[in-house]
Design an enzyme around this catalytic site. Structure first.
Site, short mmCIF file in Angstrom:
data_model
loop_
_atom_site.label_atom_id
_atom_site.label_comp_id
_atom_site.label_asym_id
_atom_site.label_seq_id
_atom_site.Cartn_x
_atom_site.Cartn_y
_atom_site.Cartn_z
N ARG A 128 43.32 39.20 33.84
CA ARG A 128 42.50 40.33 34.31
C ARG A 128 43.27 41.64 34.16
O ARG A 128 42.70 42.67 33.82
CB ARG A 128 42.08 40.11 35.77
CG ARG A 128 40.98 39.09 35.92
CD ARG A 128 40.86 38.59 37.35
NE ARG A 128 40.48 39.60 38.29
CZ ARG A 128 40.66 39.50 39.61
NH1 ARG A 128 41.24 38.42 40.11
NH2 ARG A 128 40.27 40.46 40.40
N ARG A 166 39.13 33.64 46.03
CA ARG A 166 38.30 33.72 44.81
C ARG A 166 38.91 32.89 43.70
O ARG A 166 40.12 32.90 43.51
CB ARG A 166 38.17 35.19 44.38
CG ARG A 166 36.95 35.87 44.96
CD ARG A 166 36.88 37.34 44.71
NE ARG A 166 37.20 37.78 43.36
CZ ARG A 166 37.17 39.05 42.98
NH1 ARG A 166 36.83 40.00 43.85
NH2 ARG A 166 37.46 39.41 41.75
P1 AP5 Z 1 40.28 44.77 47.16
O1 AP5 Z 1 39.71 45.95 47.89
O2 AP5 Z 1 39.54 43.49 47.25
O3 AP5 Z 1 40.64 45.18 45.66
P2 AP5 Z 1 39.69 45.54 44.43
O4 AP5 Z 1 40.30 46.73 43.75
O5 AP5 Z 1 38.27 45.66 44.86
O6 AP5 Z 1 39.96 44.25 43.55
P3 AP5 Z 1 38.98 43.24 42.80
O7 AP5 Z 1 39.82 42.05 42.43
O8 AP5 Z 1 37.74 42.96 43.57
O9 AP5 Z 1 38.68 44.05 41.56
P4 AP5 Z 1 38.28 43.54 40.20
O10 AP5 Z 1 37.93 44.83 39.61
O11 AP5 Z 1 39.22 42.74 39.43
O12 AP5 Z 1 37.17 42.44 40.52
P5 AP5 Z 1 35.59 42.51 40.51
O13 AP5 Z 1 35.09 41.70 41.61
O14 AP5 Z 1 35.10 43.91 40.38
O15 AP5 Z 1 41.78 44.57 47.71
C1 AP5 Z 1 42.58 43.51 47.23
C2 AP5 Z 1 43.42 42.94 48.39
O16 AP5 Z 1 44.35 43.92 48.83
C3 AP5 Z 1 42.59 42.57 49.62
O17 AP5 Z 1 43.15 41.42 50.16
C4 AP5 Z 1 42.75 43.78 50.57
O18 AP5 Z 1 42.69 43.37 51.92
C5 AP5 Z 1 44.14 44.28 50.19
N1 AP5 Z 1 44.26 45.74 50.25
C6 AP5 Z 1 43.34 46.66 49.84
N2 AP5 Z 1 43.82 47.89 49.98
C7 AP5 Z 1 45.09 47.76 50.47
C8 AP5 Z 1 46.12 48.69 50.83
N3 AP5 Z 1 45.96 50.03 50.68
N4 AP5 Z 1 47.29 48.20 51.29
C9 AP5 Z 1 47.49 46.86 51.42
N5 AP5 Z 1 46.54 45.93 51.13
C10 AP5 Z 1 45.36 46.38 50.65
O19 AP5 Z 1 35.26 41.80 39.10
C11 AP5 Z 1 35.42 40.41 38.92
C12 AP5 Z 1 35.01 40.04 37.49
O20 AP5 Z 1 33.62 40.38 37.27
C13 AP5 Z 1 35.76 40.78 36.37
O21 AP5 Z 1 36.99 40.15 36.07
C14 AP5 Z 1 34.73 40.70 35.22
O22 AP5 Z 1 34.73 39.44 34.63
C15 AP5 Z 1 33.40 40.88 35.95
N6 AP5 Z 1 32.98 42.29 36.03
C16 AP5 Z 1 32.86 43.04 37.16
N7 AP5 Z 1 32.45 44.28 36.85
C17 AP5 Z 1 32.32 44.34 35.51
C18 AP5 Z 1 31.96 45.38 34.59
N8 AP5 Z 1 31.65 46.63 35.02
N9 AP5 Z 1 31.94 45.07 33.28
C19 AP5 Z 1 32.23 43.83 32.83
N10 AP5 Z 1 32.61 42.80 33.65
C20 AP5 Z 1 32.64 43.07 34.98
#
Ligand code: AP5
Length: 219
Positions: free
Chosen positions: A169, A158
């Site tokens: 972030r 990403r």
């Molecule tokens: P993963 O499951 O992908 O982690 P995640 O918590 O979902 O992380 P994200 O980066 O997707 O969260 P985010 O909240 O920053 O991004 P989002 O897309 O929502 O796991 C991460 C990695 O670790 C993977 O490789 C996985 O395999 C590994 N892993 C998982 N669990 C593990 C474990 N137990 N042990 C070992 N490895 C593990 O948001 C992106 C952007 O969108 C934001 O920055 C913002 O600009 C916008 N946005 C989204 N939602 C909003 C909102 N509600 N309000 C305003 N802006 C928003």
């Protein structure tokens, strides 16, 4: 029926768990990050507005997000919110919306994870841009490097997983989203999960909590 929020910092594993729980409970998985990335790839007006915020590691304005989530929840009564709410304003909006539908939240799972691990998870993540499924080079590798086990499509890193944007972030999370821990604690909805544990153990902990709550009738 489950109405859950997965709350936690970027990279804590919310998306990974939401996908596993969705399969287990048949609840609708609503991931605001995935929805926004779909808007970006389809060049919608919302996608164009959101892009510059996402690229800089900032939150997309609440007004855009709550409209999108309201439409997505629609008439669903069982859902897993992943990445929403992320501000107190979004949480208040959600409260009001669910109160009107008489479908309150069952639980808010808070994924506690340390910063060093978050950075390692995000910088080693490979994602299927079509489905949002994430892999990790060390912890959850696909069978063939760069190829999704499920649909055989190419995996990408990403654009917001670069070290500089990840740092931003995490700062945004601390200032805007962390206050939601206290917000949901006061409402007796918060369940703290040790997100440092392996993926299957985290899933096990969440399902055990939900099953105990069902048996004891605790919301
Ligand atoms: P993963 O499951 O992908 O982690 P995640 O918590 O979902 O992380 P994200 O980066 O997707 O969260 P985010 O909240 O920053 O991004 P989002 O897309 O929502 O796991 C991460 C990695 O670790 C993977 O490789 C996985 O395999 C590994 N892993 C998982 N669990 C593990 C474990 N137990 N042990 C070992 N490895 C593990 O948001 C992106 C952007 O969108 C934001 O920055 C913002 O600009 C916008 N946005 C989204 N939602 C909003 C909102 N509600 N309000 C305003 N802006 C928003």
């Amino acid at each position: 029926m489950s109405r859950l929020v997965l709350l936690g910092p970027p990279g804590a594993g919310k998306g990974t768990q939401a996908r596993l729980l969705e399969a287990q409970f048949g609840a609708l998985h609503i991931a605001t990050g995935d929805l926004l990335r779909t808007h970006l790839s389809e060049h919608t007006p919302l996608g164009s507005e959101a892009e510059s915020f996402m690229d800089r590691g900032l939150l997309v304005p609440d007004a855009l997000i709550v409209r999108m989530v309201e439409a997505e929840i629609g008439s669903a009564t069982s859902f897993i919110l992943d990445g929403f709410p992320r501000t107190i304003a979004q949480a208040l909006f959600l409260d009001t919306m669910l109160l009107a539908k008489q479908t309150p939240l069952d639980a808010v799972f808070f994924f506690a994870c340390d910063r060093k691990e978050l950075i390692s998870r995000l910088t080693g993540r490979w994602t299927n841009p079509r489905t949002g499924r994430s892999y990790h080079t060390m912890y959850d590798a696909p069978r063939v490097h760069g190829v999704d086990d499920d649909d055989g499509g190419a995996l990408i890193q990403r654009p917001d997983d670069t070290p500089a944007v990840v740092e931003r972030r995490l700062q945004t999370y601390d200032s805007e989203t962390l206050p939601l821990v206290e917000f949901y604690e006061k409402r007796s909805l918060l369940v703290r999960i040790d997100a440092l544990r392996p993926i299957d153990e985290v899933t096990g902990e969440i399902t055990a909590v939900l099953s105990t709550r069902r048996k004891t009738g605790v919301r």
